[in-house]
Motif scaffolding. Structure first.
Motif, PDB file in Angstrom:
ATOM      1  N   MET A   1       0.834  -1.178   0.000  1.00 57.27           N
ATOM      2  CA  MET A   1       0.000   0.000   0.000  1.00 57.27           C
ATOM      3  C   MET A   1       0.879   1.241   0.000  1.00 57.27           C
ATOM      4  O   MET A   1       1.832   1.327   0.749  1.00 57.27           O
ATOM      5  CB  MET A   1      -0.863   0.044   1.241  1.00 57.27           C
ATOM      6  N   SER A   2       0.462   2.139  -0.781  1.00 56.60           N
ATOM      7  CA  SER A   2       1.223   3.389  -0.839  1.00 56.60           C
ATOM      8  C   SER A   2       0.596   4.402   0.129  1.00 56.60           C
ATOM      9  O   SER A   2      -0.472   4.185   0.702  1.00 56.60           O
ATOM     10  CB  SER A   2       1.212   3.940  -2.261  1.00 56.60           C
ATOM     11  N   ILE A   3       1.280   5.488   0.297  1.00 52.92           N
ATOM     12  CA  ILE A   3       0.799   6.545   1.201  1.00 52.92           C
ATOM     13  C   ILE A   3      -0.503   7.128   0.646  1.00 52.92           C
ATOM     14  O   ILE A   3      -1.405   7.483   1.406  1.00 52.92           O
ATOM     15  CB  ILE A   3       1.891   7.624   1.367  1.00 52.92           C
ATOM     16  N   PHE A   4      -0.644   7.192  -0.656  1.00 52.04           N
ATOM     17  CA  PHE A   4      -1.856   7.692  -1.279  1.00 52.04           C
ATOM     18  C   PHE A   4      -3.050   6.811  -0.915  1.00 52.04           C
ATOM     19  O   PHE A   4      -4.136   7.317  -0.585  1.00 52.04           O
ATOM     20  CB  PHE A   4      -1.672   7.749  -2.808  1.00 52.04           C
ATOM     21  N   ASP A   5      -2.877   5.500  -0.919  1.00 47.95           N
ATOM     22  CA  ASP A   5      -3.952   4.568  -0.563  1.00 47.95           C
ATOM     23  C   ASP A   5      -4.324   4.704   0.913  1.00 47.95           C
ATOM     24  O   ASP A   5      -5.510   4.640   1.271  1.00 47.95           O
ATOM     25  CB  ASP A   5      -3.538   3.127  -0.867  1.00 47.95           C
ATOM     26  N   ILE A   6      -3.332   4.912   1.759  1.00 48.03           N
ATOM     27  CA  ILE A   6      -3.597   5.077   3.196  1.00 48.03           C
ATOM     28  C   ILE A   6      -4.379   6.377   3.435  1.00 48.03           C
ATOM     29  O   ILE A   6      -5.358   6.402   4.194  1.00 48.03           O
ATOM     30  CB  ILE A   6      -2.277   5.048   3.990  1.00 48.03           C
ATOM     31  N   CYS A   7      -3.956   7.454   2.792  1.00 47.36           N
ATOM     32  CA  CYS A   7      -4.670   8.729   2.937  1.00 47.36           C
ATOM     33  C   CYS A   7      -6.096   8.610   2.404  1.00 47.36           C
ATOM     34  O   CYS A   7      -7.050   9.139   3.002  1.00 47.36           O
ATOM     35  CB  CYS A   7      -3.929   9.831   2.209  1.00 47.36           C
ATOM     36  N   LEU A   8      -6.272   7.913   1.303  1.00 48.88           N
ATOM     37  CA  LEU A   8      -7.594   7.711   0.723  1.00 48.88           C
ATOM     38  C   LEU A   8      -8.481   6.897   1.664  1.00 48.88           C
ATOM     39  O   LEU A   8      -9.666   7.217   1.842  1.00 48.88           O
ATOM     40  CB  LEU A   8      -7.467   7.026  -0.632  1.00 48.88           C
ATOM     41  N   ALA A   9      -7.917   5.891   2.312  1.00 50.25           N
ATOM     42  CA  ALA A   9      -8.674   5.088   3.276  1.00 50.25           C
ATOM     43  C   ALA A   9      -9.109   5.948   4.466  1.00 50.25           C
ATOM     44  O   ALA A   9     -10.244   5.848   4.952  1.00 50.25           O
ATOM     45  CB  ALA A   9      -7.835   3.901   3.733  1.00 50.25           C
ATOM     46  N   PHE A  10      -8.195   6.803   4.964  1.00 51.16           N
ATOM     47  CA  PHE A  10      -8.551   7.695   6.078  1.00 51.16           C
ATOM     48  C   PHE A  10      -9.653   8.677   5.664  1.00 51.16           C
ATOM     49  O   PHE A  10     -10.572   8.976   6.447  1.00 51.16           O
ATOM     50  CB  PHE A  10      -7.328   8.461   6.585  1.00 51.16           C
ATOM     51  N   LEU A  11      -9.567   9.199   4.440  1.00 48.90           N
ATOM     52  CA  LEU A  11     -10.591  10.113   3.968  1.00 48.90           C
ATOM     53  C   LEU A  11     -11.949   9.428   3.841  1.00 48.90           C
ATOM     54  O   LEU A  11     -12.994  10.005   4.195  1.00 48.90           O
ATOM     55  CB  LEU A  11     -10.190  10.712   2.622  1.00 48.90           C
ATOM     56  N   ILE A  12     -11.941   8.203   3.364  1.00 41.03           N
ATOM     57  CA  ILE A  12     -13.196   7.449   3.243  1.00 41.03           C
ATOM     58  C   ILE A  12     -13.782   7.175   4.625  1.00 41.03           C
ATOM     59  O   ILE A  12     -14.987   7.334   4.851  1.00 41.03           O
ATOM     60  CB  ILE A  12     -12.976   6.148   2.447  1.00 41.03           C
ATOM     61  N   LEU A  13     -12.928   6.776   5.572  1.00 43.72           N
ATOM     62  CA  LEU A  13     -13.411   6.535   6.944  1.00 43.72           C
ATOM     63  C   LEU A  13     -13.922   7.818   7.589  1.00 43.72           C
ATOM     64  O   LEU A  13     -14.955   7.823   8.276  1.00 43.72           O
ATOM     65  CB  LEU A  13     -12.300   5.920   7.793  1.00 43.72           C
ATOM     66  N   ALA A  14     -13.212   8.931   7.371  1.00 48.50           N
ATOM     67  CA  ALA A  14     -13.649  10.208   7.929  1.00 48.50           C
ATOM     68  C   ALA A  14     -14.986  10.637   7.319  1.00 48.50           C
ATOM     69  O   ALA A  14     -15.880  11.133   8.018  1.00 48.50           O
ATOM     70  CB  ALA A  14     -12.590  11.272   7.695  1.00 48.50           C
ATOM     71  N   ALA A  16     -17.295   8.631   6.050  1.00 53.35           N
ATOM     72  CA  ALA A  16     -18.326   7.735   6.570  1.00 53.35           C
ATOM     73  C   ALA A  16     -18.711   8.146   7.993  1.00 53.35           C
ATOM     74  O   ALA A  16     -19.898   8.173   8.352  1.00 53.35           O
ATOM     75  CB  ALA A  16     -17.835   6.297   6.538  1.00 53.35           C
ATOM     76  N   PHE A  17     -17.706   8.472   8.812  1.00 53.94           N
ATOM     77  CA  PHE A  17     -17.973   8.915  10.184  1.00 53.94           C
ATOM     78  C   PHE A  17     -18.778  10.218  10.175  1.00 53.94           C
ATOM     79  O   PHE A  17     -19.730  10.379  10.954  1.00 53.94           O
ATOM     80  CB  PHE A  17     -16.646   9.089  10.929  1.00 53.94           C
ATOM     81  N   ALA A  18     -18.446  11.146   9.284  1.00 50.97           N
ATOM     82  CA  ALA A  18     -19.172  12.414   9.194  1.00 50.97           C
ATOM     83  C   ALA A  18     -20.617  12.173   8.763  1.00 50.97           C
ATOM     84  O   ALA A  18     -21.542  12.798   9.302  1.00 50.97           O
ATOM     85  CB  ALA A  18     -18.465  13.351   8.218  1.00 50.97           C
ATOM     86  N   LEU A  19     -20.840  11.269   7.819  1.00 50.59           N
ATOM     87  CA  LEU A  19     -22.207  10.972   7.385  1.00 50.59           C
ATOM     88  C   LEU A  19     -23.018  10.319   8.493  1.00 50.59           C
ATOM     89  O   LEU A  19     -24.208  10.623   8.681  1.00 50.59           O
ATOM     90  CB  LEU A  19     -22.181  10.080   6.147  1.00 50.59           C
ATOM     91  N   ILE A  20     -22.394   9.441   9.258  1.00 49.21           N
ATOM     92  CA  ILE A  20     -23.086   8.803  10.385  1.00 49.21           C
ATOM     93  C   ILE A  20     -23.459   9.851  11.435  1.00 49.21           C
ATOM     94  O   ILE A  20     -24.589   9.884  11.938  1.00 49.21           O
ATOM     95  CB  ILE A  20     -22.225   7.668  10.980  1.00 49.21           C
ATOM     96  N   CYS A  21     -22.514  10.737  11.753  1.00 45.81           N
ATOM     97  CA  CYS A  21     -22.785  11.794  12.735  1.00 45.81           C
ATOM     98  C   CYS A  21     -23.880  12.737  12.238  1.00 45.81           C
ATOM     99  O   CYS A  21     -24.758  13.151  13.011  1.00 45.81           O
ATOM    100  CB  CYS A  21     -21.517  12.580  13.038  1.00 45.81           C
TER     101      CYS A  21
END
Length: 100
Positions: A1-14, A16-21
């Motif tokens: 995994m590259s740093i771009f994939d990790i940042c993209l995963a964090f953005l997707i999780l963030a 999803a968390f924002a939509l749930i909130c």
């Protein structure tokens, strides 16, 4: 995994968390608006009852005003004529008889 994939995963999780909130906030807001609606109906009923009570009190006060005015007119001079009231007449007669 590259740093771009990790940042993209964090953005997707963030995201999803924002939509749930946001969903939870909207649900709580809807419940609050429902409670406010019920409360406003209760307040409207209470204000109607208070208005009826105030009208009843005003009616009773108007009924009490007539006897008070009658008694007041007995013991005071009438403004339209120079005749004294009952109390004034009695005091006048008393002073008239004291002079003699």
């Amino acid at each position: 995994m590259s740093i771009f994939d990790i940042c993209l995963a964090f953005l997707i999780l963030a995201g999803a968390f924002a939509l749930i909130c946001l969903g939870i906030t909207l649900l709580k807001t809807a419940q609050t608006l429902k409670d406010v609606s019920h409360l406003s109906q209760d307040i409207d009923i209470t204000v109607t009852k208070v208005n009826k009570t105030v009208d009843d009190v005003n009616y009773k006060m108007d009924q009490l005003n007539a006897p008070v005015e009658f008694v007041n007119n007995i013991f005071t001079k009438k403004k339209k004529s120079n005749n004294a009231g009952l109390l004034g007449t009695l005091v006048g007669l008393k002073s008239f008889f004291k002079k003699k």
